[in-house]
Design an enzyme around this catalytic site. Structure first.
Site, PDB file in Angstrom:
ATOM      1  N   ARG A  89       7.557   5.708  -2.272  1.00  0.00           N
ATOM      2  CA  ARG A  89       7.987   4.318  -2.478  1.00  0.00           C
ATOM      3  C   ARG A  89       8.928   4.238  -3.690  1.00  0.00           C
ATOM      4  O   ARG A  89       9.872   3.452  -3.711  1.00  0.00           O
ATOM      5  CB  ARG A  89       6.779   3.420  -2.710  1.00  0.00           C
ATOM      6  CG  ARG A  89       5.826   3.307  -1.531  1.00  0.00           C
ATOM      7  CD  ARG A  89       4.670   2.392  -1.872  1.00  0.00           C
ATOM      8  NE  ARG A  89       3.683   2.292  -0.820  1.00  0.00           N
ATOM      9  CZ  ARG A  89       2.574   3.020  -0.741  1.00  0.00           C
ATOM     10  NH1 ARG A  89       2.307   3.934  -1.653  1.00  0.00           N
ATOM     11  NH2 ARG A  89       1.725   2.845   0.258  1.00  0.00           N
ATOM     12  N   HIS A 176       0.354   0.173  -6.418  1.00  0.00           N
ATOM     13  CA  HIS A 176       0.455   0.461  -4.981  1.00  0.00           C
ATOM     14  C   HIS A 176       1.172   1.795  -4.792  1.00  0.00           C
ATOM     15  O   HIS A 176       2.296   1.863  -4.315  1.00  0.00           O
ATOM     16  CB  HIS A 176       1.214  -0.682  -4.301  1.00  0.00           C
ATOM     17  CG  HIS A 176       1.317  -0.554  -2.815  1.00  0.00           C
ATOM     18  ND1 HIS A 176       0.234  -0.316  -1.999  1.00  0.00           N
ATOM     19  CD2 HIS A 176       2.401  -0.641  -1.991  1.00  0.00           C
ATOM     20  CE1 HIS A 176       0.647  -0.267  -0.748  1.00  0.00           C
ATOM     21  NE2 HIS A 176       1.961  -0.455  -0.711  1.00  0.00           N
TER      22      HIS A 176
HETATM   23  C1  LMR Z   1       2.605   0.375   2.943  1.00  0.00           C
HETATM   24  O1  LMR Z   1       1.710   0.734   2.170  1.00  0.00           O
HETATM   25  O2  LMR Z   1       2.479   0.365   4.165  1.00  0.00           O
HETATM   26  C2  LMR Z   1       3.917  -0.078   2.376  1.00  0.00           C
HETATM   27  O3  LMR Z   1       3.897  -0.009   0.987  1.00  0.00           O
HETATM   28  C3  LMR Z   1       5.074   0.663   2.943  1.00  0.00           C
HETATM   29  C4  LMR Z   1       5.121   2.113   2.533  1.00  0.00           C
HETATM   30  O4  LMR Z   1       6.236   2.593   2.261  1.00  0.00           O
HETATM   31  O5  LMR Z   1       4.104   2.791   2.525  1.00  0.00           O
END
Ligand code: LMR
Length: 320
Positions: A89, A176
């Site tokens: 990401r 994330h």
């Molecule tokens: C996800 O977790 O699905 C999103 O953040 C997209 C990704 O690139 O993983």
């Protein structure tokens, strides 16, 4: 009473799915915005025609001009580029930071009273930058990732234990990224914290460890399967849950990337923690107690987010 206005910035796979779900749930009238001419108009018309089948009276409109988001109650931002197999990401930071600048300025000019949910990656850095570029109050700008990561965690637990997803409560905190923190002690299966669920034979410790690892890599698993983009159904559902909590003043406690000012011993950054979302936006941050191991994992994840913020500042001096 007038229907709420929901502006979706980005009419790609998540944006289109958001428009569909928002219309089906009659959350409000939908403006689907994109710089690509025709795409938002085509998707909005398609869903508007579907509304005669699913039976909801909501208006949908496609737009290429930020003026059309004027007065939006909620803006959900998916604009930017998704990753492809082999990318992290974080590789998207340069290109998506520029997009956040344009989006932030558009929201500032036309929808300064909106509750803004950012989905664009790398999430924790992009929501931070979006808040800065838009200048909106910090409690009105949040990032969607924890609901998604926790949903993945919950689904994998349901699949393994045979317990309904409705009776599983899973939490992931932190950034994330692959070092997000699935909170094993705070997550429950049928009311049992996961260590107790292991002791009770719902799943083995090895199975739980594998689920934690799979959750951390959940986004990448979908990217590898799709090959041309990233997940969209679960991200859209997750953002809708957040938008609903705001619009209906549900006061749900959801894991979201929120601005911290002292909570968890952190300041001046966005990172995923449980937050109460109501009509005021982020109304409260819930602080989980953490043991040494959880604290160390959270700090590692936060350090990754801080590295991304520094990279944003290096790219765009106005953020420094
Ligand atoms: C996800 O977790 O699905 C999103 O953040 C997209 C990704 O690139 O993983």
């Amino acid at each position: 009473m007038a229907r709420a206005k929901i502006a979706l910035i980005g009419a790609g796979m998540i944006g289109g799915t958001l428009a569909h779900v928002a219309a089906r749930e009659a959350l409000g009238d939908v403006i689907l915005f994109d710089i690509a001419e025709g795409t938002p108009q085509g998707k909005a018309l398609d869903i508007a025609e579907a509304s005669a089948v699913f039976g909801q009276d909501v208006a949908l409109k496609g737009a290429n001009d930020y003026a059309d988001i004027a007065g939006a109650d909620v803006c959900i931002v998916t604009a930017g580029v998704p990753r492809k197999p082999g990318m992290s990401r974080d590789d998207l930071i340069g290109i998506n930071l520029k997009v956040m600048k344009a989006v932030g300025e558009g929201i500032k000019a036309h929808a300064p009273d909106a509750f803004v949910i950012c989905i664009t990656n790398p999430l924790d850095a992009m929501v931070w930058a979006l808040q800065k570029f838009s200048g909106l109050p910090k409690e009105k700008v949040v990032g969607m990732a924890g609901v998604l990561d926790s949903a993945r965690f919950a689904y994998f637990l349901a699949e393994k234990t045979g317990v309904s997803v409705q009776d599983i409560h899973a939490w992931t905190l932190g950034g994330h990224g692959d070092d997000m923190v699935p909170m094993v002690r705070h997550s429950t299966v049928g009311g049992l914290p996961l260590p107790d669920a292991v002791a009770a034979g719902f799943l083995s410790q090895d199975e739980l460890d594998a689920i934690v690892e799979r959750t951390r890599k959940g986004g990448g698993e979908i990217v590898a399967l799709l090959k041309t983009g990233s997940a969209f159904y679960a991200p859209a559902e997750s953002a809708i849950a957040m938008a609903k909590s705001y619009l209906l003043d549900q006061k749900r406690v959801l894991p979201c990337a929120v601005w911290l000012s002292g909570e968890y011993g952190l300041s001046d950054l966005y990172v995923g923690v449980p937050a109460l979302i109501g009509a005021g936006g982020v109304e409260k941050i819930v602080e989980f107690t953490t043991n040494d191991e959880e604290k160390a994992m959270f700090e590692k994840s936060v350090a990754s987010v801080q590295g991304l913020l520094q990279a944003c500042k290096d790219i765009d001096g106005s953020l420094a």
